[in-house]
Design an enzyme around this catalytic site. Sequence first.
Site, mmCIF file in Angstrom:
data_model
loop_
_atom_site.group_PDB
_atom_site.id
_atom_site.type_symbol
_atom_site.label_atom_id
_atom_site.label_comp_id
_atom_site.label_asym_id
_atom_site.label_seq_id
_atom_site.Cartn_x
_atom_site.Cartn_y
_atom_site.Cartn_z
ATOM 1 N N ASP A 161 0.838 -1.200 0.000
ATOM 2 C CA ASP A 161 0.000 0.000 0.000
ATOM 3 C C ASP A 161 0.874 1.252 0.000
ATOM 4 O OD1 ASP A 161 -2.526 1.536 0.265
ATOM 5 O OD2 ASP A 161 -1.545 2.174 2.101
ATOM 6 N N ARG A 168 -0.172 6.500 -6.601
ATOM 7 C CA ARG A 168 -1.520 7.015 -6.903
ATOM 8 C C ARG A 168 -1.577 8.510 -6.689
ATOM 9 N NH1 ARG A 168 -4.926 4.330 -2.902
ATOM 10 N NH2 ARG A 168 -6.595 5.595 -3.758
ATOM 11 N N SER A 183 -6.917 0.014 -0.188
ATOM 12 C CA SER A 183 -5.830 0.717 0.513
ATOM 13 C C SER A 183 -6.158 0.847 1.999
ATOM 14 C CB SER A 183 -5.640 2.100 -0.130
ATOM 15 O OG SER A 183 -4.904 2.951 0.706
ATOM 16 N N LYS A 187 -4.720 -1.843 5.352
ATOM 17 C CA LYS A 187 -3.967 -1.307 6.501
ATOM 18 C C LYS A 187 -4.686 -1.602 7.805
ATOM 19 C CE LYS A 187 -3.816 2.694 4.520
ATOM 20 N NZ LYS A 187 -3.547 3.790 3.619
HETATM 21 N N1 URA Z 1 -6.799 6.972 2.548
HETATM 22 C C1 URA Z 1 -6.064 5.848 2.353
HETATM 23 O O1 URA Z 1 -5.460 5.310 3.278
HETATM 24 N N2 URA Z 1 -6.015 5.329 1.127
HETATM 25 C C2 URA Z 1 -6.672 5.868 0.109
HETATM 26 O O2 URA Z 1 -6.585 5.344 -0.955
HETATM 27 C C3 URA Z 1 -7.435 7.042 0.306
HETATM 28 C C4 URA Z 1 -7.476 7.579 1.552
#
Ligand code: URA
Length: 439
Positions: A161, A168, A183, A187
């Site tokens: 990520d 990104r 994403s 996490k």
């Molecule tokens: N927060 C995140 O952790 N990932 C994203 O893709 C967008 C907002």
Amino acid sequence: MEMVDLIVKKRQGGTLSAEELQWFVRGVTDDSLPDYQVSAMLMAMFLQGLDESETALLTVAMADSGDRIDLTSVPGIKVDKHSTGGVADTTTLLLVPMVAACGVPVMKMSGRGLGFTGGTLDKLESIPGFRVGLTVEEAVAQCRRIGAVIMGQTGDLCPADRKLYALRDVTGTVDSIPLIAASIMSKKIAAGADAVVLDVKCGNGAFMKTLDEARRLSASMVGIGKAAGRDVAAVISSMDQPLGSHVGNALEVAEAIDVLSGRTAGDLLEVAVTLGAHMLVLARGADSIAHGRQRLMDHLRDGSALEKLRELIAAQGGDPAVCDDTSRLPTARVVRALRTARDGFIGSMDTAGIGHVFVRLGGGRLTKGQPVDPAAGLVLSGRIGDRVRAGDVLVSVHGATEEAVGQGIRALETCIRIVDEKPELPRNVLEIVMADDVS
Ligand code: URA
């Protein structure tokens, strides 16, 4: 497997298999795939989308790209929180100390700014000495000791990520429902909390522009959580104007301290208390949302939430005296005002536009890894619906040079619309999506 074949398959709207997604995530993690191919795949995913099963497989592959944190040594139900990203969205800096002051431990892994939105790590690093790069052992020990941690993703947590997020940010592939869901949830799953409250931002300053998109993102993330055995609730909140009045790294820390000190309140506190009440209910620290709200406000009023922030800052090497004197935070060399041209009401705000001004002032990043200016940003004097008179200060713009601030002021002129009639006030909290609401 060849990366170019996978890119073409997704570009043509194909469905990637578990094996293909796992191979892609492994290649991102071990750096065997070059940034240009990963970026091309991200764009193909962005344009063609991922179905529910691809999203879940991508999430698990990302969660498994590094370590999973074991929080069993921290007593009680551990609850985490995540925002999909907004402007002046400082809720984490309020919530972590408020919820921890209620006796519910929070070990929060936060991110950096993404696109036009701010990032909690960038904000915290504006506090002199503050260290976001804790090891898992340090974080767990701190969580056991004071019940509160805000840290960066460790090197070993969801490394996939971290790389995808950074790419990104600079390839125009942020605002995709499956990419955001994978994403965030990868996490949260790897970070080990039992329960998660998601703040899904919706409006012209969020990646989700409409309520329908916000509902779909919420359902996707709550569904992924359910499948992974986590209690997840999503609060859909408005981002049709910046949530707080301060947009900037040090500026938002100062605003959080002002709120925790009881000097200011408003929409930022209202959304934080709604999220916090859900966190307390999921962690069995309150019997109902109303009870949770009351507990949080009690701990704000008696000063224990501010005290918890002070403890957290000290524990992570920062200067805790900023809690008593926010002028110890970095300040900008140049501060200039944008004034209202005519009488009227604040009718609407281009929130993403305001976020872009913050980025261009140096508060966020235009290229991967760029350092940010802790002092840059802006302070809004009013909210939608407020009456203004010609000549009133509408925004104070903080930056490093006259030129940057002048450009910021010009850009902001088109971001805030003054109208003759008082407009309808936007609601802060639009909807809640719970596990029972998704299949
Ligand atoms: N927060 C995140 O952790 N990932 C994203 O893709 C967008 C907002």
